[in-house]
Design a protein around this motif. Sequence first.
Motif: not given
Length: 656
Positions: A594, A596-599, A656
Amino acid sequence: ARQYFTFISASFGEGMPQKLGLPASVPADVFPVINFGYTAIGNGTVGARGSLNWDFTDVVTKIKGSHTIKGGWEHRLLRGNNRQSGQPSGSFSFNANLTTNPQSTAGAGSGLASFVLGTVASATIDKVLGVSQIGYTTSFFVQDDWKVSRRLTLNIGLRYDFQQEPLERNNGISNFDPYTRDPLTGLLGRTVYAGVDGQPRAFRPDEHNDFSPRFGFAFDPSGNGKLVIRGGYAVFYPSIFAQFNFGSTAGFASTTTSYTSPGSNANVPAFQFSQGLPSPPILPQGSKLGSNPFLSQGVSYTETDGTMPLSQQWNLSVQRKIGATWMIDLTYSGNRGQHFAAGAYDINALDPQYLSLGQALNTQVPNPNAGKFSGSLGGATISRSQSLRRFPQYTGVSVASPRLGNFNSHLFIASVEKRMSHGLSVLFSYTGGKVISDSLATPVNFGPIEQANEISWQNGAYNRRINRSVDPDDVSSRGVVSVLYELPFGRGRRFQTSNAIVEKLAGGWQVNTIGTMQTGLPLILRGASNFLSDRPNSTGHSAKLDNPSRNGWFDTTQFVNPPDFTWGNIGRVLPDVRSPGTVNWDLSLMKNTRLNERANLQFRAEAFNFLNHVNLGSPNVSFSAGADGRNRSGSFGLITSARDARIGQLGLKVIF
């Protein structure tokens, strides 16, 4: 749903026939197809294909007490269009007969030698305008899922299907009528056209009584959900809007012109290749062609039997839960198919009672129909075998996709499953059984190596029972193992750390493996040469070897060429010899990181057949008779190919 795609040969528009020195009688579209036995060169496919289908459906559900009742309706509009030529510049065959000993074909002659001499044994060419097939289906169903008690649930239903026999939008369909006489020649058999002179638009009548009962049950003997017994029975009607159910477009969307030797004598050439086609190809003119446009050629016959293909399926299973995550499922499954489309056969084949004439069948005799029509079969003489046929004015009358295909399938299916827990899931499944069939056409014209697609008949007009055998696509045993394991490192796992760097490196790993083990397919053996059969004779002893190898997969000495003008006695497939089985294990290692939260970054390392197990291909099954009737081919029974060795690949993907 709409699709459209084209077929374009690489030589299209290059004028290759004339560059080869052929005269203008050979159309300049593509490189002509030339077949001289060892191989064929040239590929004539040119055209386009498309379809447009509409599907309207609605389902209503009502729940009342212990009953869940569903009812529904579906209506489909089906449109299929095709404009495709397989041989726009002709297909020319050079066989061994023209350079062989006419008194004994076994072990003599060469197609390549005939090609060098330029003696064409036969040729065909097509002229194509296109075809538009249409049809519709309407279906209704009602089903009641009745929870009789906490332990017993019944599923009871009934479905009705109506399928219109496919039509050509502009009535561009012709058919051969074997029961009436041609008004021009007075001979039995004539060509008729859809929608003309009282003929129907479809030569198979619609069927209106296709009801499909459904019954199923689920029983929990103990009431605790750990043991369940299930069973069911249903009737299914497969879609008939498929290529082998379309009528013949000969004379309309396409016409195929055949060029054969004078008098249909296989021992003399049809013409010299350098001289080009001896007469212009027949152009599509529809019903203007009249009642006998294909004299001296082969014709297609669509029977009036409109019986709908159907499949009866039933099963009984026992499922047992063990512990919290394990489950065992044991199932018996049966399937009986009837009236499916089968391979074509020739009703103009010579009656077996005349085969005892032997070589006399090849002699030329006065033609009783001389002068009644043009072409190779209208001359002063024809071969005796041709004169004895039911329709001596035609080389063949092929029954197109007769609904004679039948099969029986009985399978035992076992599976053991461990549902995901502690990062581990396991599934093992095994299928064993047998499929028996006679001749089944398949709507798939291309596919994996496992597809045999053997639909030919031997002596189909007089003895179709000999075709019943183990299905050529039968896999008698197949086992599959699947394991997925998420390594216990990282956040939410057994071993976790608060160090962000270690977490990124150690977490998110997953290992997967899939193993497949299955038996091979029954072998289809052909290659006899005796003026009649392509199946050799068996000596009466099994060809199965105790220790087969790639240098000899079966005992080739157990096959001999049949005597002239007799049918070979082996079946459609060998009953006890199969191609090599398959053992294949795939392995993959995957890591999700992970970002970040989106990728999410995903790394994959995969190996197919990671054990590098040698999975041999199929053996050579082409029997080649020598002068003594025994096989003379050094490659017969040998295996010269294998499936893929180990293949590895790495992948990196950002999601993403």
